[in-house]
Design a protein around this motif. Structure first.
Motif, PDB file in Angstrom:
ATOM      1  N   MET A  95       0.814  -1.220   0.000  1.00 43.24           N
ATOM      2  CA  MET A  95       0.000   0.000   0.000  1.00 43.24           C
ATOM      3  C   MET A  95       0.846   1.269   0.000  1.00 43.24           C
ATOM      4  SD  MET A  95      -2.882  -1.194   2.741  1.00 43.24           S
ATOM      5  CE  MET A  95      -3.826   0.335   2.646  1.00 43.24           C
ATOM      6  N   ARG A  96       2.167   1.126   0.039  1.00 45.66           N
ATOM      7  CA  ARG A  96       3.024   2.309   0.107  1.00 45.66           C
ATOM      8  C   ARG A  96       3.128   2.971  -1.268  1.00 45.66           C
ATOM      9  NH1 ARG A  96       7.903  -0.205   3.907  1.00 45.66           N
ATOM     10  NH2 ARG A  96       6.518  -0.760   5.623  1.00 45.66           N
ATOM     11  N   VAL A  97       3.161   4.296  -1.229  1.00 45.48           N
ATOM     12  CA  VAL A  97       3.296   5.055  -2.477  1.00 45.48           C
ATOM     13  C   VAL A  97       4.746   4.959  -2.948  1.00 45.48           C
ATOM     14  CG1 VAL A  97       3.162   7.339  -3.549  1.00 45.48           C
ATOM     15  CG2 VAL A  97       1.475   6.638  -1.812  1.00 45.48           C
ATOM     16  N   ARG A  98       4.924   4.565  -4.182  1.00 41.40           N
ATOM     17  CA  ARG A  98       6.260   4.443  -4.742  1.00 41.40           C
ATOM     18  C   ARG A  98       6.454   5.451  -5.871  1.00 41.40           C
ATOM     19  NH1 ARG A  98       8.722   2.454  -0.748  1.00 41.40           N
ATOM     20  NH2 ARG A  98       8.298   0.311  -0.199  1.00 41.40           N
ATOM     21  N   VAL A  99       7.501   6.232  -5.762  1.00 41.60           N
ATOM     22  CA  VAL A  99       7.826   7.170  -6.836  1.00 41.60           C
ATOM     23  C   VAL A  99       8.736   6.437  -7.821  1.00 41.60           C
ATOM     24  CG1 VAL A  99       8.930   9.370  -7.405  1.00 41.60           C
ATOM     25  CG2 VAL A  99       7.682   9.092  -5.247  1.00 41.60           C
ATOM     26  N   PRO A 100       8.398   6.477  -9.099  1.00 42.67           N
ATOM     27  CA  PRO A 100       9.244   5.774 -10.072  1.00 42.67           C
ATOM     28  C   PRO A 100      10.680   6.312 -10.054  1.00 42.67           C
ATOM     29  CG  PRO A 100       7.185   6.487 -11.075  1.00 42.67           C
ATOM     30  CD  PRO A 100       7.249   7.126  -9.724  1.00 42.67           C
ATOM     31  N   THR A 101      11.623   5.426 -10.002  1.00 47.74           N
ATOM     32  CA  THR A 101      13.034   5.821 -10.043  1.00 47.74           C
ATOM     33  C   THR A 101      13.758   4.921 -11.028  1.00 47.74           C
ATOM     34  OG1 THR A 101      13.557   4.307  -8.245  1.00 47.74           O
ATOM     35  CG2 THR A 101      13.065   6.589  -7.643  1.00 47.74           C
ATOM     36  N   ARG A 102      14.952   5.347 -11.388  1.00 45.54           N
ATOM     37  CA  ARG A 102      15.749   4.483 -12.262  1.00 45.54           C
ATOM     38  C   ARG A 102      16.166   3.229 -11.495  1.00 45.54           C
ATOM     39  NH1 ARG A 102      20.767   7.436 -13.939  1.00 45.54           N
ATOM     40  NH2 ARG A 102      20.572   8.237 -11.820  1.00 45.54           N
ATOM     41  N   SER A 103      16.214   2.118 -12.185  1.00 44.98           N
ATOM     42  CA  SER A 103      16.657   0.875 -11.565  1.00 44.98           C
ATOM     43  C   SER A 103      18.168   0.924 -11.347  1.00 44.98           C
ATOM     44  CB  SER A 103      16.319  -0.309 -12.471  1.00 44.98           C
ATOM     45  OG  SER A 103      17.119  -0.252 -13.651  1.00 44.98           O
ATOM     46  N   ARG A 104      18.669  -0.025 -10.571  1.00 42.44           N
ATOM     47  CA  ARG A 104      20.118  -0.110 -10.383  1.00 42.44           C
ATOM     48  C   ARG A 104      20.828  -0.259 -11.725  1.00 42.44           C
ATOM     49  NH1 ARG A 104      22.618  -4.962  -6.841  1.00 42.44           N
ATOM     50  NH2 ARG A 104      21.901  -6.158  -8.628  1.00 42.44           N
ATOM     51  N   ALA A 105      20.299  -1.145 -12.563  1.00 39.60           N
ATOM     52  CA  ALA A 105      20.937  -1.376 -13.866  1.00 39.60           C
ATOM     53  C   ALA A 105      20.968  -0.094 -14.696  1.00 39.60           C
ATOM     54  CB  ALA A 105      20.200  -2.482 -14.607  1.00 39.60           C
ATOM     55  N   GLU A 106      19.900   0.683 -14.613  1.00 39.86           N
ATOM     56  CA  GLU A 106      19.862   1.934 -15.394  1.00 39.86           C
ATOM     57  C   GLU A 106      20.873   2.949 -14.872  1.00 39.86           C
ATOM     58  OE1 GLU A 106      15.220   2.042 -16.894  1.00 39.86           O
ATOM     59  OE2 GLU A 106      15.673   2.554 -14.807  1.00 39.86           O
ATOM     60  N   THR A 107      20.997   3.042 -13.545  1.00 43.12           N
ATOM     61  CA  THR A 107      21.980   4.007 -13.012  1.00 43.12           C
ATOM     62  C   THR A 107      23.401   3.576 -13.352  1.00 43.12           C
ATOM     63  OG1 THR A 107      22.195   2.977 -10.806  1.00 43.12           O
ATOM     64  CG2 THR A 107      20.435   4.610 -11.101  1.00 43.12           C
ATOM     65  N   ILE A 108      23.653   2.265 -13.332  1.00 44.17           N
ATOM     66  CA  ILE A 108      24.989   1.770 -13.705  1.00 44.17           C
ATOM     67  C   ILE A 108      25.268   2.082 -15.172  1.00 44.17           C
ATOM     68  CG2 ILE A 108      26.349  -0.323 -14.103  1.00 44.17           C
ATOM     69  CD1 ILE A 108      25.047  -1.488 -11.550  1.00 44.17           C
ATOM     70  N   ARG A 109      24.299   1.803 -16.015  1.00 43.64           N
ATOM     71  CA  ARG A 109      24.459   2.062 -17.451  1.00 43.64           C
ATOM     72  C   ARG A 109      24.723   3.546 -17.707  1.00 43.64           C
ATOM     73  NH1 ARG A 109      19.024   1.883 -20.062  1.00 43.64           N
ATOM     74  NH2 ARG A 109      19.085   3.957 -19.135  1.00 43.64           N
ATOM     75  N   GLU A 153      28.473   8.007 -18.904  1.00 41.95           N
ATOM     76  CA  GLU A 153      29.013   9.313 -18.501  1.00 41.95           C
ATOM     77  C   GLU A 153      30.534   9.269 -18.403  1.00 41.95           C
ATOM     78  OE1 GLU A 153      27.988  12.323 -17.751  1.00 41.95           O
ATOM     79  OE2 GLU A 153      29.489  13.123 -16.364  1.00 41.95           O
ATOM     80  N   LEU A 154      31.073   8.154 -17.897  1.00 40.04           N
ATOM     81  CA  LEU A 154      32.513   8.051 -17.672  1.00 40.04           C
ATOM     82  C   LEU A 154      33.242   7.369 -18.822  1.00 40.04           C
ATOM     83  CD1 LEU A 154      32.475   6.978 -13.896  1.00 40.04           C
ATOM     84  CD2 LEU A 154      32.760   9.277 -14.850  1.00 40.04           C
ATOM     85  N   GLY A 155      32.505   6.931 -19.827  1.00 41.87           N
ATOM     86  CA  GLY A 155      33.142   6.277 -20.972  1.00 41.87           C
ATOM     87  C   GLY A 155      33.655   4.890 -20.662  1.00 41.87           C
ATOM     88  N   ILE A 156      32.979   4.197 -19.759  1.00 40.21           N
ATOM     89  CA  ILE A 156      33.379   2.827 -19.399  1.00 40.21           C
ATOM     90  C   ILE A 156      32.588   1.849 -20.251  1.00 40.21           C
ATOM     91  CG2 ILE A 156      33.374   1.093 -17.551  1.00 40.21           C
ATOM     92  CD1 ILE A 156      33.569   3.468 -15.563  1.00 40.21           C
ATOM     93  N   SER A 157      33.295   0.947 -20.910  1.00 44.35           N
ATOM     94  CA  SER A 157      32.630  -0.046 -21.747  1.00 44.35           C
ATOM     95  C   SER A 157      31.838  -1.008 -20.887  1.00 44.35           C
ATOM     96  CB  SER A 157      33.661  -0.818 -22.572  1.00 44.35           C
ATOM     97  OG  SER A 157      33.043  -1.928 -23.195  1.00 44.35           O
ATOM     98  N   ALA A 158      30.621  -1.301 -21.301  1.00 44.16           N
ATOM     99  CA  ALA A 158      29.778  -2.231 -20.548  1.00 44.16           C
ATOM    100  C   ALA A 158      30.076  -3.674 -20.913  1.00 44.16           C
ATOM    101  CB  ALA A 158      28.312  -1.911 -20.793  1.00 44.16           C
ATOM    102  N   ASP A 159      30.923  -3.910 -21.907  1.00 50.64           N
ATOM    103  CA  ASP A 159      31.229  -5.291 -22.338  1.00 50.64           C
ATOM    104  C   ASP A 159      32.447  -5.850 -21.625  1.00 50.64           C
ATOM    105  OD1 ASP A 159      29.110  -5.338 -24.115  1.00 50.64           O
ATOM    106  OD2 ASP A 159      30.301  -4.331 -25.649  1.00 50.64           O
TER     107      ASP A 159
END
Lengths: 172, 196
Positions: free
Chosen positions: B171-185, B190-196
């Motif tokens: 029943m708690r109100v949840r504000v949509p936020t970026r997921s962990r995976a999205e913040t990592i991506r 931003e830092l130019g780090i390859s995800a592969d």
């Protein structure tokens, strides 16, 4: 009568596999039989050792390193791996990064009866988490370490190497 | 005690280009003040282990300032990490603890020894380069500039007002936020780090 020298996995072979696979950091809590390996790793300028206080940390520290673009390896004993269940779940499996862990297989032996519960539950633990693993006992098995790295990179999942070091080749 | 939102409001002015990792109930307020979402990172996911992940990030990015907003309930689950951090001496790491003295998400039960434990004292004795404690917003505001300049690892304990949630989780109100995976991506981009 010819006495055959016990076949062991030398620490040099393990460090060479780390180098070959681009490992940058070893996040570790020393295994009871890895003192020489630790000394050897400390001498390598391309490798940073990150000593942790508890095994659960090792997987989370590795996630941070992976986000930073590094290539960490977790080096712990099977007892500590079992302590780390929630960290393995949340920081490794859910994160979708390749991470190889090298796990000292305490209690395991090929030729006798296993009486140590640390060994009894090691493979069931990995199977419960659906983590693939490779048993490495001697230098001839070391190509399996590269196989583990390749599999981890290809699947973006963790892969385990179980060091069945029956003859204590890491301890000198 | 300080409102955690006020901590973030004051901190934002001194953030610079630091990577910021907010955690816990109090940490939710960071998104109200952050002006650089691409450098905000979610590293939660396992009990008490965000601190460890933040250390890993700081070690892997020694040229980036990394600021963790931790919570005392999480830190208590893995207090040994203070020794691990102190041992690695990440000069770029600032560890800020928002201490509301309770498990706010589970109804506000007190954490062990909630009122008497001295987290800054523990961190300092574990080997952090410097450690601060604040219960007053103005005092924090006066010191935050220096804190961000200090050579790490720096520890800052701040007493904050608990924001207790008692409603059933569903029943708690949840504000949509970026997921962990999205913040990592986003951070890696931003830092130019390859995800592969």
């Amino acid at each position: 009568m010819v006495q055959q020298q016990a076949a062991v996995l030398s620490p040099e072979a393990l460090v060479q596999e780390f180098k070959q696979n681009g490992v940058t950091h070893v996040v570790t809590i020393p295994d009871s039989e890895t003192n020489y390996l630790y000394e050897l790793m400390k001498e390598e300028p391309w490798l940073e050792i990150v000593p942790a206080s508890r095994e659960g940390e090792t997987f989370a520290i590795s996630l941070g390193l992976l986000v930073a673009g590094k290539t960490p390896v977790v080096l712990i004993q099977n007892t500590g791996m079992m302590e780390s269940g929630d960290s393995i779940r949340g920081m490794v499996l859910d994160a979708g990064f390749p991470l190889v862990r090298v796990v000292g297989y305490r209690g395991w032996n090929r030729h006798g009866v296993i009486t140590d519960s640390a060994a009894t539950y090691t493979e069931p633990f990995l199977n419960a988490f659906r983590i693939n693993y490779y048993l490495v006992e001697q230098n001839d098995d070391s190509p399996r370490i590269t196989t583990a790295f390749e599999e981890a990179r290809a699947t973006k999942r963790p892969v385990a190497i179980l060091v069945g070091d029956e003859y204590h080749g890491f301890n000198r | 005690m300080i409102q955690s939102a006020d901590v973030f409001r004051v901190f934002q002015e001194h953030r610079g280009d630091a990577i910021v990792i907010p955690t816990g109930t109090s940490g939710r307020h960071w998104r109200e003040f952050s002006t650089d979402e691409s450098r905000d990172l979610n590293l939660g996911g396992a009990m008490g282990q965000t601190t460890s992940a933040a250390l890993g990030l700081a070690l892997g990015l020694p040229d980036e300032k990394v600021v963790l907003f931790d919570s005392e309930g999480a830190l208590l689950m893995n207090m040994g990490i203070l020794a691990t951090i102190a041992g690695m001496k990440p000069e770029n790491f600032c560890h800020i603890l928002l201490d509301n003295e309770c498990y706010a998400t589970t109804g506000g039960q007190p954490v062990p020894n909630a009122q008497d434990i001295n987290y800054a004292g523990v961190a300092k004795e574990a080997g952090y380069t410097s450690a601060y404690s604040f219960e007053d917003l103005e005092e924090f505001a006066t010191n935050v500039e220096q804190i961000m300049k200090d050579t790490g690892p720096v520890f800052v304990a701040i007493k904050v007002v608990p924001e207790v949630e008692n409603e059933p989780i569903g029943m708690r109100v949840r504000v949509p936020t970026r997921s962990r995976a999205e913040t990592i991506r986003d951070l890696q981009a931003e830092l130019g780090i390859s995800a592969d």
